[in-house]
Design an enzyme around this catalytic site. Structure first.
Site, short mmCIF file in Angstrom:
data_model
loop_
_atom_site.label_atom_id
_atom_site.label_comp_id
_atom_site.label_asym_id
_atom_site.label_seq_id
_atom_site.Cartn_x
_atom_site.Cartn_y
_atom_site.Cartn_z
N MET A 188 44.46 40.29 41.14
CA MET A 188 45.20 41.39 40.52
C MET A 188 46.56 40.86 40.04
O MET A 188 47.50 41.63 39.82
CB MET A 188 45.40 42.55 41.51
CG MET A 188 44.07 43.16 41.96
SD MET A 188 44.20 44.88 42.45
CE MET A 188 45.35 44.80 43.78
N GLU A 192 50.87 31.07 46.09
CA GLU A 192 50.10 29.90 46.55
C GLU A 192 48.71 30.26 47.06
O GLU A 192 47.78 29.47 46.97
CB GLU A 192 50.87 29.16 47.64
CG GLU A 192 51.71 28.04 47.13
CD GLU A 192 50.93 27.03 46.27
OE1 GLU A 192 49.92 26.48 46.73
OE2 GLU A 192 51.35 26.81 45.11
N HIS A 208 46.67 32.50 45.80
CA HIS A 208 45.81 32.52 44.60
C HIS A 208 45.56 31.09 44.10
O HIS A 208 44.44 30.74 43.75
CB HIS A 208 46.47 33.32 43.48
CG HIS A 208 46.65 34.78 43.78
ND1 HIS A 208 47.89 35.33 44.02
CD2 HIS A 208 45.77 35.80 43.87
CE1 HIS A 208 47.76 36.62 44.25
NE2 HIS A 208 46.49 36.94 44.17
N GLN A 218 37.92 42.79 53.39
CA GLN A 218 37.44 42.76 52.00
C GLN A 218 36.39 41.66 51.82
O GLN A 218 35.34 41.87 51.20
CB GLN A 218 38.63 42.53 51.05
CG GLN A 218 38.23 42.16 49.64
CD GLN A 218 39.41 42.09 48.69
OE1 GLN A 218 39.90 43.14 48.28
NE2 GLN A 218 39.86 40.90 48.33
O1 PAF Z 1 42.03 40.84 46.51
C1 PAF Z 1 42.32 41.30 45.40
O2 PAF Z 1 43.25 40.85 44.72
C2 PAF Z 1 41.51 42.46 44.84
O3 PAF Z 1 41.14 43.35 45.84
C3 PAF Z 1 40.29 42.01 44.02
C4 PAF Z 1 39.29 41.25 44.87
C5 PAF Z 1 40.75 41.12 42.86
C6 PAF Z 1 39.58 43.22 43.43
O4 PAF Z 1 40.42 43.96 42.60
#
Ligand code: PAF
Length: 285
Positions: free
Chosen positions: A30, A35, A37, A153
């Site tokens: 998003m 770091e 990401h 998640q």
């Molecule tokens: O973890 C995230 O940034 C979000 O939940 C994702 C997996 C990109 C879904 O929008």
């Protein structure tokens, strides 16, 4: 690095890469990258011939009183960082591209979504699974990379992928921490200098539990209660939950006899932060 906004353009690029024998890696984000990401992108770059990063602030995973409108946005910084990591394509769809008018379908995983963050954010995971299923359909990756900071998640996405027979390998990557232990998060940008110090209590309390576990403690109460007490007692921090659950089913346990996850969430100043650690009795760590 190429920028793409439409699904047909993304598909054409993926088709072409695949026809040249390349493995497709997807890193869904998003934005407001850090770091954490970049570590996902690095892993994808090592393992895949063609790396797509999606950048979409998904409205359906935010509740009515949550931070959708003020979620940090930094397209320039994100693009520069992704290019630095050798990403091939940044996919930045509009909300209309992802959710065309009159869309009627969503994806929900039951059970795993009911505890932890699902309790205080009731529609959150349905928004996440819906958008991730859609991103999988759009990019058709061979592998997709997610951070273990969002532990619930990750388990929910793994289960969705398995249950719906989606041919994507879901890869979890380790939490990346600041030098003082605070887990990296886009929402750390909301913290004042004072909040930032207060936020250390999350990782500190988890480290304490890890020490008790390494010393042989296996009782869930004895492991979790001090974590709850430490976070609740911290000034400027409001505990949402601290729970120690079975690591794959996220179900309640009394003792840690199989891998378990100790997960915490708390409001620190304006930010809701999460963190976790996995306790594995087979290794004692
Ligand atoms: O973890 C995230 O940034 C979000 O939940 C994702 C997996 C990109 C879904 O929008």
């Amino acid at each position: 690095m190429e920028f793409v906004r439409s699904i047909p353009e993304l598909r054409a690029a993926v088709r072409s890469a695949r026809s040249h024998g390349k493995t497709i890696g997807l890193v869904p984000t998003m934005g407001a990258m850090h770091e954490g990401h970049y570590s996902l992108m690095r892993r994808a770059r090592l393992e895949c011939g063609f790396v797509v990063v999606s950048l979409f602030v998904n409205p359906t995973q935010f509740g009515p009183n949550e931070d959708l409108s003020r979620y940090p946005r930094d397209l320039e910084g994100d693009a520069a960082g992704s290019a630095r990591e050798g990403v091939d394509m940044l996919f930045i769809p509009t909300t209309d591209e992802v959710y065309p008018a009159n869309h009627k379908t969503s994806v929900a995983v039951s059970g795993l979504t009911e505890r932890l963050c699902g309790r205080s954010r009731p529609s959150h995971f349905q928004g996440v699974t819906t958008v991730v299923a859609k991103l999988f359909g759009m990019a058709q990756p061979d592998r997709a990379y997610f951070g273990e900071k969002d532990y619930q998640q990750l388990q929910v996405i793994r289960r969705m992928t398995r249950d719906l027979d989606i041919p994507v390998e879901v890869i979890g990557c380790p939490i990346v921490r600041e030098s003082d232990g605070v887990a990296m998060s886009s929402r750390n940008r909301y913290l004042s200098a004072h909040d930032r110090v207060a936020a250390r209590v999350l990782s500190r309390s988890l480290a304490g539990a890890r020490q008790r576990f390494a010393a042989g403690e296996r009782s869930v109460e004895a492991l979790v209660n001090p974590v709850r007490a430490e976070i609740s007692g911290a000034t400027g921090v409001a505990l949402d939950y601290a729970e120690l659950l079975d690591a794959s089913e996220l179900s309640e346990i009394d003792r840690v006899v199989a891998p378990a996850v100790l997960a915490v969430a708390a409001k620190v100043g304006p930010a809701r932060l999460i963190d976790n650690t996995v306790l594995d009795p087979t290794t004692g760590a």
